[in-house]
Design a protein around this motif. Structure first.
Motif, PDB file in Angstrom:
ATOM      1  N   LEU A  88      87.073  65.486   8.713  1.00  0.00           N
ATOM      2  CA  LEU A  88      86.643  64.154   8.320  1.00  0.00           C
ATOM      3  C   LEU A  88      87.786  63.141   8.267  1.00  0.00           C
ATOM      4  O   LEU A  88      87.586  61.980   8.629  1.00  0.00           O
ATOM      5  N   PRO A  89      89.005  63.532   7.837  1.00  0.00           N
ATOM      6  CA  PRO A  89      90.113  62.559   7.894  1.00  0.00           C
ATOM      7  C   PRO A  89      90.438  62.102   9.312  1.00  0.00           C
ATOM      8  O   PRO A  89      90.804  60.940   9.523  1.00  0.00           O
ATOM      9  N   ALA A  90      90.299  62.998  10.291  1.00  0.00           N
ATOM     10  CA  ALA A  90      90.545  62.606  11.682  1.00  0.00           C
ATOM     11  C   ALA A  90      89.502  61.588  12.137  1.00  0.00           C
ATOM     12  O   ALA A  90      89.830  60.603  12.814  1.00  0.00           O
ATOM     13  N   LEU A  91      88.248  61.810  11.750  1.00  0.00           N
ATOM     14  CA  LEU A  91      87.203  60.841  12.077  1.00  0.00           C
ATOM     15  C   LEU A  91      87.471  59.509  11.376  1.00  0.00           C
ATOM     16  O   LEU A  91      87.261  58.435  11.957  1.00  0.00           O
ATOM     17  N   GLU A  92      87.918  59.580  10.128  1.00  0.00           N
ATOM     18  CA  GLU A  92      88.223  58.351   9.396  1.00  0.00           C
ATOM     19  C   GLU A  92      89.297  57.540  10.141  1.00  0.00           C
ATOM     20  O   GLU A  92      89.183  56.310  10.250  1.00  0.00           O
ATOM     21  N   TYR A  93      90.310  58.203  10.636  1.00  0.00           N
ATOM     22  CA  TYR A  93      91.377  57.514  11.367  1.00  0.00           C
ATOM     23  C   TYR A  93      90.833  56.847  12.633  1.00  0.00           C
ATOM     24  O   TYR A  93      91.248  55.746  13.007  1.00  0.00           O
ATOM     25  N   LEU A  94      89.874  57.504  13.283  1.00  0.00           N
ATOM     26  CA  LEU A  94      89.311  56.966  14.518  1.00  0.00           C
ATOM     27  C   LEU A  94      88.326  55.818  14.267  1.00  0.00           C
ATOM     28  O   LEU A  94      88.090  54.999  15.169  1.00  0.00           O
ATOM     29  N   LEU A  95      87.752  55.743  13.054  1.00  0.00           N
ATOM     30  CA  LEU A  95      86.652  54.807  12.806  1.00  0.00           C
ATOM     31  C   LEU A  95      86.983  53.653  11.871  1.00  0.00           C
ATOM     32  O   LEU A  95      86.243  52.655  11.846  1.00  0.00           O
ATOM     33  N   PHE A  96      88.047  53.774  11.082  1.00  0.00           N
ATOM     34  CA  PHE A  96      88.289  52.769  10.047  1.00  0.00           C
ATOM     35  C   PHE A  96      89.651  52.089  10.218  1.00  0.00           C
ATOM     36  O   PHE A  96      90.364  52.347  11.177  1.00  0.00           O
ATOM     37  N   GLU A  97      89.953  51.249   9.237  1.00  0.00           N
ATOM     38  CA  GLU A  97      91.211  50.504   9.215  1.00  0.00           C
ATOM     39  C   GLU A  97      91.304  49.565  10.417  1.00  0.00           C
ATOM     40  O   GLU A  97      92.114  49.744  11.326  1.00  0.00           O
ATOM     41  N   ASP A  98      90.430  48.561  10.379  1.00  0.00           N
ATOM     42  CA  ASP A  98      90.396  47.512  11.409  1.00  0.00           C
ATOM     43  C   ASP A  98      89.925  48.013  12.767  1.00  0.00           C
ATOM     44  O   ASP A  98      90.161  47.357  13.791  1.00  0.00           O
TER      45      ASP A  98
ATOM     46  N   ARG B 215      96.930  68.742   1.481  1.00  0.00           N
ATOM     47  CA  ARG B 215      98.004  69.457   2.171  1.00  0.00           C
ATOM     48  C   ARG B 215      98.393  68.748   3.473  1.00  0.00           C
ATOM     49  O   ARG B 215      99.545  68.801   3.886  1.00  0.00           O
ATOM     50  N   ALA B 216      97.410  68.121   4.119  1.00  0.00           N
ATOM     51  CA  ALA B 216      97.694  67.361   5.333  1.00  0.00           C
ATOM     52  C   ALA B 216      97.653  65.877   4.997  1.00  0.00           C
ATOM     53  O   ALA B 216      96.627  65.359   4.563  1.00  0.00           O
ATOM     54  N   SER B 217      98.759  65.198   5.179  1.00  0.00           N
ATOM     55  CA  SER B 217      98.843  63.776   4.847  1.00  0.00           C
ATOM     56  C   SER B 217      98.142  62.932   5.905  1.00  0.00           C
ATOM     57  O   SER B 217      97.846  63.395   7.010  1.00  0.00           O
ATOM     58  N   ALA B 218      97.913  61.668   5.554  1.00  0.00           N
ATOM     59  CA  ALA B 218      97.309  60.731   6.508  1.00  0.00           C
ATOM     60  C   ALA B 218      98.195  60.561   7.739  1.00  0.00           C
ATOM     61  O   ALA B 218      97.700  60.425   8.868  1.00  0.00           O
ATOM     62  N   ALA B 219      99.496  60.599   7.522  1.00  0.00           N
ATOM     63  CA  ALA B 219     100.427  60.458   8.643  1.00  0.00           C
ATOM     64  C   ALA B 219     100.330  61.651   9.591  1.00  0.00           C
ATOM     65  O   ALA B 219     100.388  61.489  10.820  1.00  0.00           O
TER      66      ALA B 219
ATOM     67  N   THR C 223      99.275  61.622  13.584  1.00  0.00           N
ATOM     68  CA  THR C 223     100.130  62.205  14.622  1.00  0.00           C
ATOM     69  C   THR C 223      99.345  63.146  15.514  1.00  0.00           C
ATOM     70  O   THR C 223      99.441  63.086  16.757  1.00  0.00           O
ATOM     71  N   ARG C 224      98.567  64.042  14.894  1.00  0.00           N
ATOM     72  CA  ARG C 224      97.811  65.027  15.675  1.00  0.00           C
ATOM     73  C   ARG C 224      96.730  64.376  16.533  1.00  0.00           C
ATOM     74  O   ARG C 224      96.512  64.762  17.691  1.00  0.00           O
ATOM     75  N   VAL C 225      96.041  63.407  15.981  1.00  0.00           N
ATOM     76  CA  VAL C 225      94.989  62.724  16.737  1.00  0.00           C
ATOM     77  C   VAL C 225      95.598  61.941  17.900  1.00  0.00           C
ATOM     78  O   VAL C 225      95.107  61.993  19.033  1.00  0.00           O
ATOM     79  N   ASP C 226      96.698  61.245  17.629  1.00  0.00           N
ATOM     80  CA  ASP C 226      97.336  60.451  18.683  1.00  0.00           C
ATOM     81  C   ASP C 226      97.843  61.318  19.831  1.00  0.00           C
ATOM     82  O   ASP C 226      97.825  60.897  20.999  1.00  0.00           O
ATOM     83  N   LEU C 227      98.295  62.523  19.507  1.00  0.00           N
ATOM     84  CA  LEU C 227      98.759  63.422  20.579  1.00  0.00           C
ATOM     85  C   LEU C 227      97.626  63.767  21.537  1.00  0.00           C
ATOM     86  O   LEU C 227      97.821  63.816  22.757  1.00  0.00           O
ATOM     87  N   LEU C 228      96.435  63.985  20.999  1.00  0.00           N
ATOM     88  CA  LEU C 228      95.289  64.293  21.862  1.00  0.00           C
ATOM     89  C   LEU C 228      94.823  63.058  22.629  1.00  0.00           C
ATOM     90  O   LEU C 228      94.451  63.150  23.797  1.00  0.00           O
ATOM     91  N   LEU C 229      94.853  61.903  21.972  1.00  0.00           N
ATOM     92  CA  LEU C 229      94.432  60.677  22.647  1.00  0.00           C
ATOM     93  C   LEU C 229      95.395  60.295  23.765  1.00  0.00           C
ATOM     94  O   LEU C 229      94.987  59.715  24.784  1.00  0.00           O
ATOM     95  N   ALA C 230      96.670  60.618  23.582  1.00  0.00           N
ATOM     96  CA  ALA C 230      97.685  60.240  24.565  1.00  0.00           C
ATOM     97  C   ALA C 230      97.494  60.954  25.908  1.00  0.00           C
ATOM     98  O   ALA C 230      98.079  60.559  26.921  1.00  0.00           O
ATOM     99  N   GLN C 231      96.678  62.009  25.932  1.00  0.00           N
ATOM    100  CA  GLN C 231      96.444  62.754  27.171  1.00  0.00           C
ATOM    101  C   GLN C 231      95.432  62.070  28.081  1.00  0.00           C
ATOM    102  O   GLN C 231      95.135  62.553  29.168  1.00  0.00           O
ATOM    103  N   ALA C 232      94.878  60.939  27.629  1.00  0.00           N
ATOM    104  CA  ALA C 232      93.861  60.235  28.424  1.00  0.00           C
ATOM    105  C   ALA C 232      94.407  59.870  29.801  1.00  0.00           C
ATOM    106  O   ALA C 232      95.519  59.352  29.939  1.00  0.00           O
TER     107      ALA C 232
END
Length: 462
Positions: free
Chosen positions: A237-247, A197-201, A205-214
């Motif tokens: 787990l998909p949010a963790l995957e985005y933070l840990l994988f893909e280069d 139901r929640a795509s990778a995109a 988007t949601r993770v980047d919004l939280l990171l952008a508050q740094a």
């Protein structure tokens, strides 16, 4: 029981080789990890008390395992058919004996209530509770690895986090089939993994919004309390995957405001997953809570017992549907039988870590544990109801799907590669049709043989 153990020996060895080669493949992509080199992930004991992928320190040797796999696939198919023939002979013999008993006035009766009671006890005590216990263990290890990395921020610690994410994802996938009960309290299921139901995109988007508050003076503190109130795309787990994988690497976590925010988020998500896993496990093991969610209805009223039995069987069917239409059919773009594939890499479940093939295999392994090899399992129930060949045929179909995955893995082919490479696409399509065969057999043969009533219209989603 002896026959069931015999026909499942092939599956156990294939699973060891599958996971072993997955680690070998991942090691060819990532640098070497201390303490992770030649050891498969340790997992909890299962209903079969059998050799599971990730135990006993099995060394990963791709060339040897590939050869062994080929030999096993050649030899053990014959054992399947031999076992099926033996079971058929036993059925014929049993029918003759029961006929003789009937002629002598004996009418063997089947206690359906007791069979279903034993099955549900088996499910809760040997599949559900151990599965959630393993999830507690792995999410706890994930939180520990995150804390250790953020304290040192070196490459070895980062790679240990990646390896632990894989173990945690495996533990979750082995329980993803059970989408009812405590895992649905407070939307825990979607908070663990909202895919598809929640795509990778959407996750990005949601993770980047939280990171952008740094570095912002009015940014809320990044901790578990903040994560647990975020949209599900930023929690699991998909949010963790985005933070840990893909280069990604340790270099993505510098000692500055942005790096600190990223590290805090990894820790917070891991801690949130651990807290949810502990809560679900406690719900299933606490006597008072347990009375409300499963075992408490056993022997109380037959109607409630039957409803719980039907739910368990239907939840397994739903897992097969997800496997067929979402995990495999979705990325292939196959929505109806015999359709030409229209690959869609954006539909892959775990494209960033390139582990999408692992997840349907975990689901197939769960079905094998549900069928089981000891008292109270579904194989025993089907046999007692006069259908001993059904579990043998189901095991054969599951093995066909597992074998295709094992061969892809031995050849160093990920599902992501198969979906996006024209010459490899037929390998992925063959996996789809193997899983489709398991799904259709469960619906058309296993459920009627077990006497389970559909609790969901699988055809139109009503």
């Amino acid at each position: 029981c002896c026959l069931w153990r015999l026909v499942n020996l092939r599956s156990r060895i294939i699973r060891i080789i599958l996971i072993s080669n997955r680690i070998t493949y991942q090691r060819s992509v990532w640098p070497a990890r201390p303490d992770e080199h030649n050891r498969l992930p340790v997992r909890a004991a299962t209903v079969l008390n059998a050799v599971r992928p990730g135990c006993c320190g099995v060394p990963t040797r791709r060339a040897i395992s590939f050869f062994v796999l080929r030999v096993i696939l050649k030899i053990s198919s014959s054992l399947r058919y031999l076992a099926a023939g033996a079971v058929t002979a036993l059925v014929v013999s049993a029918c003759g004996n029961s006929s003789s008993d009937a002629n002598n006035g004996g009418t063997p009766a089947v206690d359906t209530v007791q069979l279903r009671t034993d099955f549900l006890i088996h499910m809760i005590d040997r599949v559900v509770v151990p599965g959630y216990a393993e999830l507690v263990t792995q999410t706890g290890a994930m939180a520990d690895k995150a804390g250790q990395f953020c304290a040192a921020r070196n490459e070895a610690g980062f790679e240990a986090m990646q390896a632990q994410w894989l173990r945690t994802m495996d533990a979750w996938q082995s329980m993803r089939w059970l989408a009812q009960g405590p895992i649905n309290f407070a939307y825990r299921f979607d908070r663990f993994e909202a895919w598809p139901r929640a795509s990778a995109a959407a996750v990005q988007t949601r993770v980047d919004l939280l990171l952008a508050q740094a570095g912002s003076s009015d940014a809320p503190a990044m901790n578990r309390a903040l994560i647990e109130i975020q949209p599900v795309q930023a929690q699991g787990l998909p949010a963790l995957e985005y933070l840990l994988f893909e280069d990604r690497s340790a270099a993505d976590f510098p000692d500055d405001a942005a790096g600190n925010r990223r590290c805090e988020m990894v820790e917070a998500i891991a801690q949130n997953l651990q807290a949810m896993a502990i809560a679900v496990h406690e719900n299933w093991t606490d006597p008072e809570a347990r009375d409300e969610i499963g075992r408490g209805v056993l022997g109380v009223r037959t109607q409630e017992l039957n409803a719980t039995f039907d739910t368990m069987i239907n939840q397994t069917r739903q897992a097969l549907i997800t496997m067929r239409h979402e995990q495999i059919g979705g990325p292939l773009g196959i929505t109806v039988p015999d359709q030409e594939p229209i690959p869609n890499r954006f539909a892959l479940q775990s494209a960033r870590s390139e582990t999408s093939l692992d997840h349907p295999i975990e689901a197939l392994m769960v079905i094998e544990r549900i069928m089981g090899a000891d008292g109270g399992n579904l194989a025993g129930l089907l046999t007692a109801l006069g259908h001993p060949v059904v579990p043998v045929e189901l095991a054969r179909l599951i093995d066909e799907a597992e074998s295709i995955a094992a061969m892809m893995n031995s050849d160093g082919i990920s599902f992501e590669q198969a979906v996006t490479t024209t010459e490899l696409l037929p390998r992925a399509v063959s996996m789809y049709y193997a899983v489709r065969a398991v799904d259709e057999y469960w619906q058309d043969t296993v459920m009627p043989a077990a006497g389970a009533q559909p609790t969901f219209n699988f055809n139109d989603g009503d």
